[in-house]
Design an enzyme around this catalytic site. Structure first.
Site, short mmCIF file in Angstrom:
data_model
loop_
_atom_site.label_atom_id
_atom_site.label_comp_id
_atom_site.label_asym_id
_atom_site.label_seq_id
_atom_site.Cartn_x
_atom_site.Cartn_y
_atom_site.Cartn_z
N SER A 1 0.72 -1.23 -0.01
CA SER A 1 -0.01 0.04 0.00
C SER A 1 0.70 1.24 0.04
O SER A 1 0.51 2.40 -0.39
CB SER A 1 -0.83 0.10 1.34
OG SER A 1 -1.88 -1.10 1.13
N GLY B 1 -25.88 -25.98 -0.69
CA GLY B 1 -24.50 -26.97 -0.86
C GLY B 1 -23.74 -27.15 -2.34
O GLY B 1 -22.48 -27.20 -2.34
N GLU C 1 -4.21 -3.52 -7.09
CA GLU C 1 -4.43 -2.07 -7.41
C GLU C 1 -4.94 -0.95 -6.55
O GLU C 1 -5.77 -0.11 -6.89
CB GLU C 1 -5.25 -2.00 -8.73
CG GLU C 1 -4.38 -2.87 -9.91
CD GLU C 1 -4.63 -2.60 -11.30
OE1 GLU C 1 -5.31 -1.59 -11.83
OE2 GLU C 1 -4.26 -3.29 -12.29
N1 CAA Z 1 -2.06 10.89 -10.11
C1 CAA Z 1 -1.14 11.80 -10.28
N2 CAA Z 1 -0.38 12.19 -9.21
C2 CAA Z 1 -0.78 11.51 -8.20
C3 CAA Z 1 -1.85 10.85 -7.90
C4 CAA Z 1 -2.50 10.37 -8.87
N3 CAA Z 1 -3.46 9.46 -9.10
N4 CAA Z 1 -1.84 10.43 -6.54
C5 CAA Z 1 -0.81 11.07 -6.03
N5 CAA Z 1 0.01 11.64 -6.90
C6 CAA Z 1 1.10 12.75 -6.57
C7 CAA Z 1 0.41 13.89 -5.60
O1 CAA Z 1 0.00 14.74 -6.19
C8 CAA Z 1 1.61 14.20 -5.13
O2 CAA Z 1 2.54 15.09 -5.94
P1 CAA Z 1 3.23 16.43 -5.20
O3 CAA Z 1 4.41 15.98 -4.88
O4 CAA Z 1 3.39 17.18 -6.65
O5 CAA Z 1 2.43 17.01 -4.29
C9 CAA Z 1 2.57 12.84 -5.11
O6 CAA Z 1 2.06 11.90 -5.97
C10 CAA Z 1 2.67 11.97 -3.59
O7 CAA Z 1 1.35 12.19 -3.22
P2 CAA Z 1 0.65 11.63 -1.84
O8 CAA Z 1 1.36 12.51 -1.09
O9 CAA Z 1 -0.48 11.35 -1.84
O10 CAA Z 1 1.39 10.05 -1.85
P3 CAA Z 1 1.39 9.06 -0.48
O11 CAA Z 1 2.84 8.45 -0.56
O12 CAA Z 1 0.80 9.47 0.52
O13 CAA Z 1 0.49 7.85 -1.12
C11 CAA Z 1 -1.47 6.76 -1.78
C12 CAA Z 1 -0.70 7.82 -1.83
C13 CAA Z 1 -3.03 6.93 -2.52
C14 CAA Z 1 -1.65 5.98 -0.72
C15 CAA Z 1 -0.89 5.88 -2.66
O14 CAA Z 1 0.60 5.48 -2.23
C16 CAA Z 1 -1.27 4.49 -3.39
O15 CAA Z 1 -2.29 4.52 -4.08
N6 CAA Z 1 -0.96 3.37 -2.72
C17 CAA Z 1 -1.66 2.22 -3.38
C18 CAA Z 1 -0.66 1.44 -4.00
C19 CAA Z 1 -1.26 0.54 -5.06
O16 CAA Z 1 -2.29 0.91 -5.73
N7 CAA Z 1 -0.36 -0.63 -5.50
C20 CAA Z 1 -1.12 -1.58 -6.43
C21 CAA Z 1 0.03 -2.26 -6.85
S1 CAA Z 1 0.04 -2.66 -8.55
C22 CAA Z 1 -1.05 -3.79 -8.90
O17 CAA Z 1 -1.62 -4.44 -8.15
C23 CAA Z 1 -1.14 -4.27 -10.40
C24 CAA Z 1 -1.28 -5.74 -10.47
O18 CAA Z 1 -0.38 -6.37 -10.94
C25 CAA Z 1 -2.70 -6.27 -10.71
#
Ligand code: CAA
Length: 384
Positions: free
Chosen positions: A132, A340, A363
């Site tokens: 995450s 069942g 995701e």
């Molecule tokens: N689009 C564009 N930019 C984004 C964004 C988005 N959706 N979300 C965040 N950002 C940018 C922010 O604007 C910020 O930019 P600035 O520095 O310019 O302000 C930067 O990214 C950091 O953002 P946050 O401070 O919000 O970041 P965070 O570390 O707090 O994380 C989170 C946010 C939502 C928790 C994120 O980490 C997240 O989505 N985590 C989950 C990860 C995930 O989905 N993993 C899935 C793995 S892939 C997978 O499963 C594929 C598969 O094989 C099936």
């Protein structure tokens, strides 16, 4: 039920439905049992244009819109969720990342074979200790002349074994947190890429999920996607599209569970009548159908915003959250209706129930979607 779908969108949906029900559905149960990766079907899907649906034809894709893509993906998921996740990762995350952030060279060399479906792609963000929270990842990419040297382990990589091209994120500057993460396009046959053992999963058994280990893997500088430090934002913005894809998958699996349940209630007699006559069953059917339709509308609304070039992060997370939780409720009800029989592997609802379980996890978990949604709502000044 429809939204405001165009003739072209309805035609793509009909084509996907016909292919999915004729080609994918009859062997889905067998694939679930054997874990056989559906490579022949994926090849056929490439020929039909399903592996790079939103990529323009000049780069090997179909040039379709996101609405058409989610309609097609839901149809594939209806028949075989294992095949749908391969299609989803290829389209939403891999092809989109290269199309949006790649150079012309990237598009010619990597996107064309991916979008035409002749090569499979994977997206390697997650690590053993960074799921995450991808900013805490520890894979490194150290510049050495015209190359970056990658070291680290990526985990739970969809199509990790079958992919020929992988988008990999890695730290280029430890001191900069998310701005120290970069993204690279890595050919799987590059020396130093090691494929881990396939995971033995509860569901989606025919899609391959592996570790990918990078050991002194030298990647040319020209294979970096975007600038140094862009990797986190590339991953997050493409995951927005990915989350619409997971919502579509959820709708497809839930619809399959509902249809199987309706059929069963019209065949099964108890207490001298079909169980479809019982109010307890009818109310379950009504709730299932209503929730599926709500999820479908959220999914299509998010896809429409993306097609209009509007911001859609919030809507993608809402669709993913609601649809993925919905399909878990719906498949559980479907299993309950089957009694069942729902608990044995001869009935499709047993597989659908297991396949759906990961949708609230990959995701971005439901908890992550709630973080994204609440951040947007609380920051929106127009509400006060
Ligand atoms: N689009 C564009 N930019 C984004 C964004 C988005 N959706 N979300 C965040 N950002 C940018 C922010 O604007 C910020 O930019 P600035 O520095 O310019 O302000 C930067 O990214 C950091 O953002 P946050 O401070 O919000 O970041 P965070 O570390 O707090 O994380 C989170 C946010 C939502 C928790 C994120 O980490 C997240 O989505 N985590 C989950 C990860 C995930 O989905 N993993 C899935 C793995 S892939 C997978 O499963 C594929 C598969 O094989 C099936």
């Amino acid at each position: 039920m429809t939204f405001w779908l165009t003739d072209e969108q309805l035609m793509i949906q009909a084509m996907a439905r016909e292919f999915a029900r004729k080609v994918l559905a009859p062997t889905a149960m067998e694939r679930d049992r054997t874990g056989q990766f559906p490579i022949e079907n994926i090849k056929k899907m490439g020929e039909l244009g399903f592996m790079g649906m939103m990529i323009p034809p000049e780069y090997g894709g179909e040039g379709a819109d996101t609405v058409s893509y989610v309609l097609a993906l839901a149809e594939v998921a209806y028949a075989c969720a294992s095949t749908a996740v391969v299609m989803s990762v290829q389209n939403s995350i891999v092809c989109e990342s290269i199309y949006r952030y790649g150079t012309e060279h990237h598009k010619q060399q990597f996107l064309k074979p991916l979008a035409s479906g002749s090569v499979l792609g994977a997206f390697a963000l997650t690590e053993p200790h960074a799921g995450s929270d991808p900013v805490s990842q520890s894979t490194t990419a150290v510049r050495d002349g015209n190359h970056y040297v990658l070291n680290g382990t990526k985990r739970f990589i969809t199509s990790g074994k079958s992919a020929g091209i992988v988008i990999v994120t890695a730290k280029t500057d430890e001191s900069k947190k998310h701005e120290g993460i970069s993204a690279f396009i890595v050919k799987k046959d590059t020396p130093g890429v090691i494929v881990g053992k396939p995971e033995n999963k509860m569901g989606l058994c025919a899609s391959d999920t592996t570790d990918l280990v990078f050991e002194n893997c030298r990647v040319p500088v020209e294979n970096r996607l975007g600038e140094e430090g862009d990797g986190f934002k590339i991953a997050m913005s493409c995951l927005d599209g990915g989350r619409i894809g997971i919502a579509a998958q959820s709708v497809g699996v839930a619809q399959a569970a509902l249809d199987a349940s309706v059929k069963y209630t019209k065949q099964r007699n108890q207490f001298g009548q079909l169980i479809s006559k019982f109010q307890g069953i009818r109310w379950m059917i009504a709730d299932m159908a209503t929730e599926i339709e709500a999820a479908r509308q959220l999914t299509l609304a998010a896809a429409t915003r993306k097609d209009r070039g509007e911001k859609f992060t919030l809507q993608a997370s809402m669709a993913k959250l609601y649809a993925s939780e919905m399909v878990n409720r719906v498949t559980a009800k479907a299993l309950q209706i089957h009694g069942g029989y729902g608990f044995i592997k001869d009935y499709s609802v047993e597989r659908l129930y297991r396949d759906a379980r990961v949708f609230t996890i990959y995701e971005g978990t439901s908890e992550i979607q709630r973080i994204v949604i609440s951040n947007h709502i609380l920051k929106d000044k127009r509400r006060f």
